[in-house]
Design a protein around this motif. Structure first.
Motif, short mmCIF file in Angstrom:
data_model
loop_
_atom_site.label_atom_id
_atom_site.label_comp_id
_atom_site.label_asym_id
_atom_site.label_seq_id
_atom_site.Cartn_x
_atom_site.Cartn_y
_atom_site.Cartn_z
N LEU A 159 1.70 0.47 -1.60
CA LEU A 159 1.09 0.66 -0.19
C LEU A 159 1.46 1.77 0.19
CD1 LEU A 159 0.70 -2.99 1.27
CD2 LEU A 159 -0.99 -1.90 -0.16
N TYR A 205 4.40 -3.32 -0.88
CA TYR A 205 3.42 -3.53 -1.75
C TYR A 205 2.62 -4.98 -1.20
CZ TYR A 205 6.38 -1.42 -5.50
OH TYR A 205 7.08 -0.55 -6.20
N HIS A 253 -1.85 0.87 3.74
CA HIS A 253 -3.19 1.06 2.77
C HIS A 253 -2.82 1.08 1.16
CE1 HIS A 253 -5.84 1.15 6.51
NE2 HIS A 253 -4.68 1.95 6.99
N ILE A 254 -3.76 0.92 0.64
CA ILE A 254 -3.76 1.23 -1.03
C ILE A 254 -3.37 2.60 -1.26
CG2 ILE A 254 -4.61 0.92 -3.39
CD1 ILE A 254 -5.95 -1.54 -2.50
N SER A 255 -2.18 2.90 -1.99
CA SER A 255 -1.65 4.30 -1.95
C SER A 255 -2.42 5.09 -3.20
CB SER A 255 -0.14 4.33 -2.31
OG SER A 255 -0.09 3.79 -3.54
N LEU A 268 -7.50 -0.21 -10.59
CA LEU A 268 -8.20 -0.24 -9.32
C LEU A 268 -9.58 0.66 -9.49
CD1 LEU A 268 -5.19 0.89 -6.70
CD2 LEU A 268 -6.46 -1.46 -6.98
N ILE A 311 0.49 -4.13 -5.86
CA ILE A 311 -0.26 -3.12 -5.44
C ILE A 311 0.71 -2.11 -4.55
CG2 ILE A 311 -2.44 -1.98 -4.63
CD1 ILE A 311 -3.95 -4.44 -6.00
N VAL A 345 -7.62 -6.46 -2.19
CA VAL A 345 -8.43 -5.38 -1.49
C VAL A 345 -9.36 -5.97 -0.40
CG1 VAL A 345 -10.73 -4.18 -1.97
CG2 VAL A 345 -8.93 -3.86 -3.63
N PRO A 386 -0.95 0.00 -9.93
CA PRO A 386 -0.60 -1.39 -9.67
C PRO A 386 0.30 -1.81 -10.93
CG PRO A 386 -2.89 -1.39 -9.27
CD PRO A 386 -2.45 -0.21 -9.94
N LEU A 433 -10.31 2.92 -1.09
CA LEU A 433 -9.29 1.87 -0.78
C LEU A 433 -8.36 2.56 0.14
CD1 LEU A 433 -8.97 0.34 -4.30
CD2 LEU A 433 -10.58 -0.48 -2.47
N LEU A 447 -6.81 -6.35 2.57
CA LEU A 447 -6.41 -5.22 3.19
C LEU A 447 -7.45 -4.42 3.94
CD1 LEU A 447 -4.11 -3.95 0.18
CD2 LEU A 447 -3.35 -4.86 2.42
#
Length: 275
Positions: free
Chosen positions: A273, A222, A252-254, A175, A271, A241, A258, A66, A244
Motif C-alpha cells: 500500500l 500492506y 491505497h494499493i501502490s 492485480l 498487497i 480490493v 503482491p 486501484l 480498500l
C-alpha cells in the motif's frame, strides 16, 4: 541465453518509469543491441520497446483502477512525460481514455459480491530481503507451493541458513489479471519464487545461483489476508480490493507486486500500500 533474456525482461519491468532505452539495456547485459532485439523477440514475441510499452500501460491500468493518484501523476510514474501521449497510448490499448477507464472499472469493482468471510488487516512490515528466480508460469501450475524443495531446490544444499527462511512468491501480474488488464504477451503470467530473509547481512553473504536475484523489500504498509490454501488467492484479492475501495482508509494499493509468504504452514497474501 534464456537467463540473459529473463534479466532483460526484469530490467524492463524495473525501469518502466525511466526513459532508459535499448542502449542502456544492452550495456546492462553486456550484449549488442541487435542481439538483444533478436533474442528478446524470440523469447517474448515482441521487441523490448513494444514489450515495455505494454507493461507501462498495464501498470497504468492498475493504478487507475486501484490507486489514488491523479491521472497526470500516473502517466509520469509509468514513463509518460506528456499527458496527451499517455492518454492516446492508453486509449489505443484499452479503448477508453484513462479517466473513463477509471470510472468504468471502479463501478465494476464496487459491484463485487458482499464481503467474504476473509479478514483484511492493514499492517506495517519492516524491510527484508528475498532471494527469487522468475518463472513464466501462473502460480496455480506450480506444485507444491509453500514447500522449500520447490521454492529453493537450487539453494538448500548451498547454505544451512536458507533452511530457516520463509517460502514465498511475488506475483507481478496478479492485480492486472484480476481487473482484466493483463498485457497479451508470452510472459503474461509471471511468478517470482524463492525465499524471504530478514537481515541484509544474511542476504548479502549468501551464495546465489545465476538464475536467482536479491530483492530488497522496503518497509511499508500492506493489506493482508491469511489463506487456508493457495486456491483462495483470487478470492482473497477480490476481498482486499473491495475492502480498500469501500472503507475510508489512508492507504491505497501502490501497484507494486503482491506476494505470498508461507508462515506457520499457511499462505499469507500481502498487497503493498501507499498513501
Amino acid at each position: 541465453m534464456l537467463n540473459a533474456m529473463t534479466r532483460a525482461e526484469i530490467w524492463l519491468q524495473d525501469s518502466l518509469s525511466t526513459p532508459l532505452g535499448i542502449d542502456a539495456l544492452a550495456a546492462h547485459l553486456g550484449y549488442s543491441t541487435s542481439q538483444i532485439r533478436r533474442q528478446f523477440s524470440h523469447y517474448f514475441g515482441s521487441s523490448p520497446g513494444v514489450y515495455r510499452d505494454r507493461r507501462r500501460l498495464e501498470r497504468a491500468a492498475v493504478l487507475l483502477a486501484l490507486g489514488s493518484k491523479n491521472i497526470a501523476h500516473i502517466g509520469v510514474a509509468c514513463g509518460y512525460q506528456n499527458h496527451s501521449a499517455f492518454s492516446r497510448a492508453f486509449q489505443r490499448t484499452y479503448g477508453e481514455t484513462p479517466r473513463c477507464y477509471r470510472s468504468t472499472v471502479r463501478q465494476t469493482l464496487n459491484r463485487l459480491p458482499p464481503p467474504c468471510d476473509m479478514v483484511t488487516r492493514i499492517e506495517q512490515k519492516s524491510s527484508h530481503y528475498a532471494i527469487m528466480r522468475r518463472l513464466y508460469q501462473a502460480p496455480d501450475t506450480l506444485w507444491p507451493l509453500g514447500q522449500p524443495d520447490l521454492h529453493a531446490s537450487d539453494l538448500l544444499g548451498m547454505d544451512s541458513r536458507y533452511s530457516e527462511a520463509a517460502p514465498g512468491i511475488a506475483l507481478p501480474d496478479l492485480l492486472s489479471q484480476r481487473i482484466g488488464a493483463c498485457a497479451e504477451t508470452t510472459a503474461s503470467r509471471r511468478t517470482d519464487i524463492g525465499l524471504c530473509l530478514v537481515p541484509q547481512s544474511e542476504a548479502d553473504s549468501l551464495p546465489l545461483p545465476a538464475s536467482y536475484r536479491r530483492l530488497h523489500v522496503e518497509a511499508q504498509h500492506y493489506a493482508i489476508i491469511r489463506l487456508q490454501d493457495i486456491s483462495q488467492l483470487d478470492d482473497a484479492v477480490d476481498c482486499l480490493v473491495r475492502d480498500l475501495l469501500r472503507q475510508p482508509v489512508p492507504y491505497h494499493i501502490s501497484g507494486k507486486a503482491p506476494y505470498v509468504l508461507w508462515l506457520e504452514g499457511y499462505p499469507e497474501l500481502r498487497i503493498p500500500l501507499g498513501p
